[in-house]
Structures are given as C-alpha cells and as structure tokens.
Design a protein around this motif. Sequence first.
Motif, short mmCIF file in Angstrom:
data_model
loop_
_atom_site.label_atom_id
_atom_site.label_comp_id
_atom_site.label_asym_id
_atom_site.label_seq_id
_atom_site.Cartn_x
_atom_site.Cartn_y
_atom_site.Cartn_z
N SER A 64 39.52 48.66 44.04
CA SER A 64 38.37 48.09 43.34
C SER A 64 38.50 48.20 41.83
CB SER A 64 37.08 48.77 43.80
OG SER A 64 36.87 48.55 45.17
N GLU A 65 38.74 49.44 41.34
CA GLU A 65 38.86 49.64 39.90
C GLU A 65 39.68 50.90 39.62
OE1 GLU A 65 35.12 50.33 38.01
OE2 GLU A 65 34.33 51.53 39.65
N GLU A 95 37.85 44.72 40.48
CA GLU A 95 36.69 44.92 39.60
C GLU A 95 35.40 44.40 40.24
OE1 GLU A 95 36.91 46.70 37.02
OE2 GLU A 95 39.07 46.80 36.75
N TYR A 96 35.35 44.37 41.57
CA TYR A 96 34.17 43.93 42.32
C TYR A 96 33.77 42.49 41.99
CZ TYR A 96 33.75 49.00 42.88
OH TYR A 96 34.00 50.32 43.14
N ARG A 100 37.94 37.38 40.55
CA ARG A 100 39.09 38.27 40.39
C ARG A 100 39.78 38.49 41.73
NH1 ARG A 100 40.22 42.21 36.33
NH2 ARG A 100 42.24 43.12 36.84
N ILE A 101 39.02 38.59 42.81
CA ILE A 101 39.61 38.77 44.14
C ILE A 101 40.49 37.58 44.49
CG2 ILE A 101 39.08 38.90 46.61
CD1 ILE A 101 36.55 40.47 45.82
N LYS A 102 40.00 36.37 44.22
CA LYS A 102 40.80 35.17 44.50
C LYS A 102 42.10 35.19 43.69
CE LYS A 102 36.75 32.28 45.41
NZ LYS A 102 35.93 31.13 44.93
N ALA A 103 42.01 35.61 42.43
CA ALA A 103 43.19 35.67 41.57
C ALA A 103 44.18 36.71 42.09
CB ALA A 103 42.78 35.99 40.14
N VAL A 119 42.44 48.39 50.08
CA VAL A 119 41.63 49.59 50.35
C VAL A 119 40.30 49.54 49.61
CG1 VAL A 119 43.56 51.09 50.94
CG2 VAL A 119 42.90 50.85 48.55
N THR A 120 39.74 48.34 49.54
CA THR A 120 38.40 48.15 48.98
C THR A 120 37.62 47.27 49.94
OG1 THR A 120 37.12 47.08 47.24
CG2 THR A 120 39.38 46.32 47.54
#
Length: 337
Positions: A64-65, A95-96, A100-103, A119-120
């Motif tokens: 996540s971060e 970064e939740y 950003r997840i798609k990237a 692991v998030t």
Amino acid sequence: MREVARQAGVSLATVSRVLNNTQYISEGTRARVLKAVREFNYFKNVHARRLATGRSDLFGLVISEIANPYFPEIIRGYQSTAWNRGFDVLLCNTEYDSERIKAVMRKLRESDVRGAAVVTSTVDRVMVAELTEIGVPVVLCNSDPAGMLVSNICIDYGPGIEKAIQHVVELGHRSAGVIAGPAGNRTAVTIKNALVTGLTTRGLKPVCVLESNYRVDAGASAVREVLSGQQIPTVLFCGNDLIAVGAMSALEESGVRVPEDVSVVGIDDIFFAFLARPALTTIRVPREQLGIQAFEALDRMLKLKRKKGANYTLETDLVVRRSTAPVRRLQLKTTSS
C-alpha cells in the motif's frame, strides 16, 4: 565475459554457471572465476540475458505505502527469499489510489515479471486479472480462495484476538471500545467483526465502534470522539498499532493515563510498538514469514504444469506489554453501579 573466462582458464559456460549459481562448480574453480570478475569489474547484463533467454529475473511485490511500518518486514522476507534464489524484486506502492493501482498492474506486465505478490487488500482479484490472463501467477493476501494462477495467504486473526480478549477479561475489564481500520478495507472489516463478535461473546459488547484510517493522527481523532461519549471504556482495541499509538497520545493529552485509566491493545506488532511509551500490548502478525510464504507460493505455482494455486494460513499471537493493566477498583465500582 570472454575476458573473465580467459583469465580464469575456464569456458564461457562455466563463468555463466558460477555467476548464476545454476550448477555445482568446485570451490577452486569458483574462486578463480570470482577473482577474475573482480579484476575486470564485470557485471552481468540483465537486459542481454533477458533477450537471450526470453525470461526476466523479476518478481513483483505490491504494497500500500512504503511509509507504513507494517510493510518492511514483509519486504525483507520476500526480497531475501527471492535474492537467495537468484531473482530480483520490483517493489510497487498503490498509495490506496485506484488510478495508481491500474498503473502498477501495467508496470508489472510491462516489466515481464515471473510472478507477483499483492499484500494489500486494496487490490482484488479483478484488478490482477491483467496479469493472470497472460499467465503470470499472483499471490493475494486475505482474499478469495485460491484458483488457477492465484494463491491466497490468509492471516488468521482469530487466535490473537481470542487471547487478547481473554487477557483483558482476566485483568477485570468489563467495558470495551473498538477503533477499527477503514470501512473499505477487507482486512479492517474482518478484524472489526472478529473483535466485536469476540467481545460480545465474552460479555464485553463494545460501548463504541469507530472507524479510522491506518494513521497515527486518525487514531488520535477517534479517541477524542470516544472521550466525548457518555461512557468511556476501560480498554480500547485498535485496528492496527499506528491507530493505537495515536490513541495513547490523545489519551495522554486529555489527562487520561495509559494503562492506569484506560488500557490499549494494538494489532501487527510493528517495531514502534515496542518503543511506544508505555510499550504496546499487541496482536502479532508474522509479517516476515508472510513475505517468505508469498514468494514460496509463487515459486510452487511456476513449477506446476497446471499452475494451480493453493491456500495458506498464518496464525497471529498476543504480545503482552505495558499498555494493558488491571482495572482500577474505582472504575469497577463505577461500571457496576
């Protein structure tokens, strides 16, 4: 590489085997090759190797971060296991953020990773489909059961939560509060439900159940709301250690002593839990083992012809420190009256 082979008096194949540790080589030969490598300041060209073999040496790890102290032990376990097998790790932060997840998913695919551990809980199976659809195995944490190209590691919070509740019951607590993690987080919801159910079963139905993000300031804000309520619990269960540290800070600022007036219990057992004052009683999550298990699960899937995943479970435990103490007699009389 030819210069290294000539200097060491061996073949190119022998140099390759020494550098990649792919076959047994006598210690004398290995020493000569490594000496020549140092003399020529030789480094493997990973891009050339990737072109030659058609495979990368990269495994992805998605967290996540990086600033969250929950993750370093996971990274250490995963990375050390990968390095011991001759592989490298591509570390990505979400970064939740959904964009950003798609990237991150695109980056893993573009980098041709052999496998990826996510692991998030902000990333689900639908999001990682971009990888599994092209044959890249994925390990998830606290997700749905395993399937083709997908393994799941479940952290069983039950044993740790059960021990924590038993601990505070034995200390005489009869009034509890819960400051859980964010409502949109699968793991946070699982922990909250387990805490509320466990406390209620033991006769400590929470007088308040709040939600918070996984940060110190959020824990402090939640405690101010607790203190403004009609009934102040004698023990607070927090969704993670950062929330607990923020809670203890806010209690102290309000003149409420920990643990003399209110006991506090966290979850995770991050390094700062031991350094907190008072040192934090917390439910330990075996995070380094989680990192090791995640890589091992990927390695197993890659070796299977059908690439079928598996389910794994890691249990939690209770670490008792100084943030929990027996209820003061005055509090017990007030609660019972």
